[in-house]
Scaffold this motif. Sequence first.
Motif, PDB file in Angstrom:
ATOM      1  N   THR A 178      -8.515   5.184 -11.942  1.00  0.00           N
ATOM      2  CA  THR A 178      -7.434   5.928 -11.280  1.00  0.00           C
ATOM      3  C   THR A 178      -6.518   4.979 -10.506  1.00  0.00           C
ATOM      4  OG1 THR A 178      -8.854   7.875 -11.112  1.00  0.00           O
ATOM      5  CG2 THR A 178      -6.959   7.788  -9.621  1.00  0.00           C
ATOM      6  N   PHE A 179      -7.124   4.016  -9.795  1.00  0.00           N
ATOM      7  CA  PHE A 179      -6.303   3.059  -9.036  1.00  0.00           C
ATOM      8  C   PHE A 179      -5.450   2.202  -9.984  1.00  0.00           C
ATOM      9  CE2 PHE A 179      -9.971   3.012  -5.690  1.00  0.00           C
ATOM     10  CZ  PHE A 179      -9.551   4.238  -5.202  1.00  0.00           C
ATOM     11  N   ASN A 180      -6.041   1.825 -11.113  1.00  0.00           N
ATOM     12  CA  ASN A 180      -5.284   1.075 -12.126  1.00  0.00           C
ATOM     13  C   ASN A 180      -4.091   1.862 -12.629  1.00  0.00           C
ATOM     14  OD1 ASN A 180      -6.091  -1.496 -12.649  1.00  0.00           O
ATOM     15  ND2 ASN A 180      -7.831  -0.887 -13.920  1.00  0.00           N
ATOM     16  N   CYS A 181      -4.362   3.115 -12.972  1.00  0.00           N
ATOM     17  CA  CYS A 181      -3.323   4.033 -13.439  1.00  0.00           C
ATOM     18  C   CYS A 181      -2.204   4.137 -12.414  1.00  0.00           C
ATOM     19  CB  CYS A 181      -3.932   5.423 -13.591  1.00  0.00           C
ATOM     20  SG  CYS A 181      -3.960   5.996 -15.242  1.00  0.00           S
ATOM     21  N   TYR A 182      -2.603   4.236 -11.162  1.00  0.00           N
ATOM     22  CA  TYR A 182      -1.635   4.362 -10.076  1.00  0.00           C
ATOM     23  C   TYR A 182      -0.684   3.178 -10.109  1.00  0.00           C
ATOM     24  CZ  TYR A 182       0.336   5.185  -5.460  1.00  0.00           C
ATOM     25  OH  TYR A 182       1.207   5.417  -4.428  1.00  0.00           O
ATOM     26  N   LYS A 183      -1.259   1.995 -10.219  1.00  0.00           N
ATOM     27  CA  LYS A 183      -0.427   0.783 -10.188  1.00  0.00           C
ATOM     28  C   LYS A 183       0.499   0.730 -11.415  1.00  0.00           C
ATOM     29  CE  LYS A 183      -0.419  -4.105  -9.696  1.00  0.00           C
ATOM     30  NZ  LYS A 183      -1.072  -5.368 -10.007  1.00  0.00           N
ATOM     31  N   LEU A 184      -0.057   1.077 -12.557  1.00  0.00           N
ATOM     32  CA  LEU A 184       0.733   1.052 -13.792  1.00  0.00           C
ATOM     33  C   LEU A 184       1.891   2.047 -13.722  1.00  0.00           C
ATOM     34  CD1 LEU A 184      -1.964   0.823 -16.608  1.00  0.00           C
ATOM     35  CD2 LEU A 184      -0.083  -0.793 -16.177  1.00  0.00           C
ATOM     36  N   ASN A 185       1.594   3.249 -13.220  1.00  0.00           N
ATOM     37  CA  ASN A 185       2.613   4.304 -13.265  1.00  0.00           C
ATOM     38  C   ASN A 185       3.592   4.289 -12.095  1.00  0.00           C
ATOM     39  OD1 ASN A 185       1.388   5.089 -15.572  1.00  0.00           O
ATOM     40  ND2 ASN A 185       0.394   6.913 -14.728  1.00  0.00           N
ATOM     41  N   TYR A 186       3.136   3.756 -10.948  1.00  0.00           N
ATOM     42  CA  TYR A 186       4.020   3.867  -9.776  1.00  0.00           C
ATOM     43  C   TYR A 186       4.384   2.521  -9.177  1.00  0.00           C
ATOM     44  CZ  TYR A 186       2.280   8.533 -10.550  1.00  0.00           C
ATOM     45  OH  TYR A 186       1.936   9.708 -11.153  1.00  0.00           O
ATOM     46  N   GLY A 187       4.011   1.423  -9.841  1.00  0.00           N
ATOM     47  CA  GLY A 187       4.534   0.111  -9.444  1.00  0.00           C
ATOM     48  C   GLY A 187       3.709  -0.698  -8.469  1.00  0.00           C
ATOM     49  N   ASN A 188       3.227  -0.076  -7.396  1.00  0.00           N
ATOM     50  CA  ASN A 188       2.473  -0.831  -6.387  1.00  0.00           C
ATOM     51  C   ASN A 188       0.988  -0.500  -6.421  1.00  0.00           C
ATOM     52  OD1 ASN A 188       4.682  -2.132  -5.192  1.00  0.00           O
ATOM     53  ND2 ASN A 188       5.152  -0.305  -3.971  1.00  0.00           N
ATOM     54  N   PRO A 189       0.161  -1.444  -5.950  1.00  0.00           N
ATOM     55  CA  PRO A 189      -1.238  -1.073  -5.748  1.00  0.00           C
ATOM     56  C   PRO A 189      -1.296   0.041  -4.702  1.00  0.00           C
ATOM     57  CG  PRO A 189      -0.927  -3.447  -5.470  1.00  0.00           C
ATOM     58  CD  PRO A 189       0.430  -2.841  -5.546  1.00  0.00           C
ATOM     59  N   ILE A 190      -2.223   0.967  -4.871  1.00  0.00           N
ATOM     60  CA  ILE A 190      -2.277   2.132  -3.978  1.00  0.00           C
ATOM     61  C   ILE A 190      -2.543   1.727  -2.528  1.00  0.00           C
ATOM     62  CG2 ILE A 190      -4.706   2.555  -4.605  1.00  0.00           C
ATOM     63  CD1 ILE A 190      -4.064   5.560  -4.211  1.00  0.00           C
ATOM     64  N   ASP A 191      -3.319   0.648  -2.307  1.00  0.00           N
ATOM     65  CA  ASP A 191      -3.610   0.264  -0.923  1.00  0.00           C
ATOM     66  C   ASP A 191      -2.364  -0.230  -0.201  1.00  0.00           C
ATOM     67  OD1 ASP A 191      -4.231  -1.902  -2.896  1.00  0.00           O
ATOM     68  OD2 ASP A 191      -4.369  -3.107  -1.087  1.00  0.00           O
ATOM     69  N   GLN A 192      -1.357  -0.670  -0.962  1.00  0.00           N
ATOM     70  CA  GLN A 192      -0.087  -1.038  -0.317  1.00  0.00           C
ATOM     71  C   GLN A 192       0.734   0.196   0.019  1.00  0.00           C
ATOM     72  OE1 GLN A 192       2.410  -3.876  -2.375  1.00  0.00           O
ATOM     73  NE2 GLN A 192       0.736  -5.361  -2.468  1.00  0.00           N
ATOM     74  N   ASP A 193       0.729   1.155  -0.901  1.00  0.00           N
ATOM     75  CA  ASP A 193       1.576   2.332  -0.717  1.00  0.00           C
ATOM     76  C   ASP A 193       1.145   3.217   0.448  1.00  0.00           C
ATOM     77  OD1 ASP A 193       3.311   1.621  -2.632  1.00  0.00           O
ATOM     78  OD2 ASP A 193       2.831   3.230  -4.055  1.00  0.00           O
ATOM     79  N   ILE A 194      -0.131   3.166   0.800  1.00  0.00           N
ATOM     80  CA  ILE A 194      -0.558   4.053   1.885  1.00  0.00           C
ATOM     81  C   ILE A 194      -0.075   3.571   3.249  1.00  0.00           C
ATOM     82  CG2 ILE A 194      -2.588   5.110   0.811  1.00  0.00           C
ATOM     83  CD1 ILE A 194      -4.328   3.047   2.074  1.00  0.00           C
ATOM     84  N   LYS A 195       0.382   2.316   3.306  1.00  0.00           N
ATOM     85  CA  LYS A 195       0.888   1.822   4.597  1.00  0.00           C
ATOM     86  C   LYS A 195       2.133   2.592   5.014  1.00  0.00           C
ATOM     87  CE  LYS A 195      -0.754  -2.811   3.877  1.00  0.00           C
ATOM     88  NZ  LYS A 195      -0.331  -4.039   3.214  1.00  0.00           N
ATOM     89  N   GLY A 196       2.233   2.903   6.266  1.00  0.00           N
ATOM     90  CA  GLY A 196       3.438   3.562   6.758  1.00  0.00           C
ATOM     91  C   GLY A 196       3.430   5.061   6.552  1.00  0.00           C
ATOM     92  N   CYS A 197       2.266   5.634   6.336  1.00  0.00           N
ATOM     93  CA  CYS A 197       2.196   7.079   6.125  1.00  0.00           C
ATOM     94  C   CYS A 197       2.121   7.854   7.441  1.00  0.00           C
ATOM     95  CB  CYS A 197       1.023   7.435   5.223  1.00  0.00           C
ATOM     96  SG  CYS A 197       1.465   7.313   3.484  1.00  0.00           S
ATOM     97  N   GLY A 198       2.017   7.160   8.532  1.00  0.00           N
ATOM     98  CA  GLY A 198       2.137   7.878   9.812  1.00  0.00           C
ATOM     99  C   GLY A 198       0.914   7.858  10.713  1.00  0.00           C
ATOM    100  N   ASN A 199      -0.273   7.601  10.160  1.00  0.00           N
ATOM    101  CA  ASN A 199      -1.459   7.557  11.007  1.00  0.00           C
ATOM    102  C   ASN A 199      -2.167   6.223  10.717  1.00  0.00           C
ATOM    103  OD1 ASN A 199      -4.141   7.660  11.887  1.00  0.00           O
ATOM    104  ND2 ASN A 199      -4.263   9.885  11.665  1.00  0.00           N
ATOM    105  N   GLU A 200      -1.970   5.280  11.616  1.00  0.00           N
ATOM    106  CA  GLU A 200      -2.439   3.918  11.335  1.00  0.00           C
ATOM    107  C   GLU A 200      -3.940   3.827  11.090  1.00  0.00           C
ATOM    108  OE1 GLU A 200      -1.448   0.432  13.718  1.00  0.00           O
ATOM    109  OE2 GLU A 200       0.611   1.219  13.797  1.00  0.00           O
ATOM    110  N   ASP A 201      -4.708   4.535  11.921  1.00  0.00           N
ATOM    111  CA  ASP A 201      -6.159   4.474  11.751  1.00  0.00           C
ATOM    112  C   ASP A 201      -6.578   5.029  10.395  1.00  0.00           C
ATOM    113  OD1 ASP A 201      -6.650   3.270  14.136  1.00  0.00           O
ATOM    114  OD2 ASP A 201      -7.108   5.109  15.219  1.00  0.00           O
ATOM    115  N   LEU A 202      -5.962   6.146  10.013  1.00  0.00           N
ATOM    116  CA  LEU A 202      -6.303   6.736   8.722  1.00  0.00           C
ATOM    117  C   LEU A 202      -5.903   5.795   7.586  1.00  0.00           C
ATOM    118  CD1 LEU A 202      -7.478   9.170   7.259  1.00  0.00           C
ATOM    119  CD2 LEU A 202      -5.213  10.225   7.287  1.00  0.00           C
TER     120      LEU A 202
END
Lengths: 318, 318
Positions: free
Chosen positions: B207-231
């Motif tokens: 799933t993580f591979n698919c994410y990167k292929l389809n949406y460009g970035n690794p998922i762990d990068q994309d979650i940054k800046g979502c609003g809750n730093e600890d989460l």
Amino acid sequence: MGTLRVPNVVPSADQDCERLKKAFDGWGTDEKAVIRVLGCRTTSQRRIIKDRYQQLYNESLIHRLHSELSGDFGKAVILWTQDPPERDARLAKDALRIKKKGIKHLEVIVEVACASSPHHLMAVRQAYCSLFDCSLEEDIASTVDMPLGKLLASLVSSYRYDKEVVDMSVAKSEAATLHEAIKAKQLDCDQVAWILCTRNFFQLRATFNCYKLNYGNPIDQDIKGCGNEDLESLLKMVIWCIDSPEKHFAEVIGKSIIGLGTDEDSLTRAIVSRAEIDTMKIRGEYYNMYNSSLDNAVIGDTSGDYKNFLMTLLGAKI
Amino acid sequence: MGTLRVPNVVPSADQDCERLKKAFDGWGTDEKAVIRVLGCRTTSQRRIIKDRYQQLYNESLIHRLHSELSGDFGKAVILWTQDPPERDARLAKDALRIKKKGIKHLEVIVEVACASSPHHLMAVRQAYCSLFDCSLEEDIASTVDMPLGKLLASLVSSYRYDKEVVDMSVAKSEAATLHEAIKAKQLDCDQVAWILCTRNFFQLRATFNCYKLNYGNPIDQDIKGCGNEDLESLLKMVIWCIDSPEKHFAEVIGKSIIGLGTDEDSLTRAIVSRAEIDTMKIRGEYYNMYNSSLDNAVIGDTSGDYKNFLMTLLGAKI
């Protein structure tokens, strides 16, 4: 206490295997002999018989039972002979295959999660993974609609503390939380699920008691009319399985017998899965609920080998 | 692959116990002898030594280690000698006792839930109940604030299927679900938790591979800046532990060493818990991340018996 009767002097596993083999071989099957052996042995004794049978005759006892026995009798004996975790994993899988409205067919999953020991639930989850190539909670989430699926998946994921440790202040505050959720008709909120899926059974019984003391009605009555009938039924089942499993199973047996026709699958499941746990209490609870004898009800609604087998598990001599 | 080196000819448990007893008795403790015995035995060998030591000398090996050894060295040897499920249950309990902002101290719980086998996680939950009179998930929910507590409790409740079964259509659709949640800045939604807490590790990597292929970035990068730093930090930790535990542990070691002072607890935990699993890979990953040698870093930042013990677990001869 269960009703299973094991003879004072138990034959060796080899002797039991020989008697079973003799019952299978030759013309027809000697069903009575099968009942006399398997119907009067504990789980661990049956496990040893199964292993020994495989070694002695190079065939699986379960396979042989499949080919020798049929109908409700065959199903019951096979359920009884399977290892309990495997039995419940298979029953859960069968339940999840059924595409039916309502939640009656999901009953077995609630029983495994809420009326069994935490250790047994873990063993069922392990057996499920081994047998079906995915986890029980994955199958639940992909086949049971929300919010029921979410609650059921959380229930089977629990590993509750299993000793009698009760904190009365927690009981009071969580009874209040449950009451708030019921008043607001929000049975599907996270807190309700969290309390029911995580707290140990003793703590939850104290919480239900507190609820009744502080708010007047038993909690299973108050959840009625909250707006989602299936969720209400599921929660009622959860509460009964936690609060008094014997009441739940007495009702399962009652409903399987009373009315037109018999629901043999439910009747078998209840007796097979509780014969070593609390069928004695279930018998008492059945009398309280229906003002009649459980044994007479089973005798009246079943027949032949099936009847003999169930009655053996209920402690009768055949 | 781990880096633990067991001698070709392993002494009997009785011989090992005698050497340990000799190392303890008399003036001072022979720390090198303790390292040479315990630092070169597998989990099951250590378990046998512990049992045999109790029988031979009528004292607990762990208690004796407590009274003989001290400081970071003592802590490390004791962690290494405890049964892994008990060790992790105790580490989780210690983590939950810490009242600190941030989530660094909760790292060990994520590691147990996401970088260990489902079987080990179950054993840790059992050990936790036995040791602390309540379940791990109850303690998490009562000490970790929402929404982190909810996610952590679900993570430790998982019992994932543990074989390599991957459904590419599920990977695609769940990558899309994760992407939607990230776009909507709803990292705390039920679906995200459900996917991360339930799917098997192989499926999630797909799933993580698919994410990167389809949406460009690794998922762990994309979650940054979502609003809750600890989460965000917690989810990044979860994703790394699932996707490549060696990367996670290389970072744990790197962060424990780099900068002012050393975080010995994290360093010890990483090496002790992975020495039989994947320290070889961690070493490679460490080199990729920091362009320097993990072994040199450990040597440079530790000293004495503590250094000798960690280096022994990393395969050095002392």
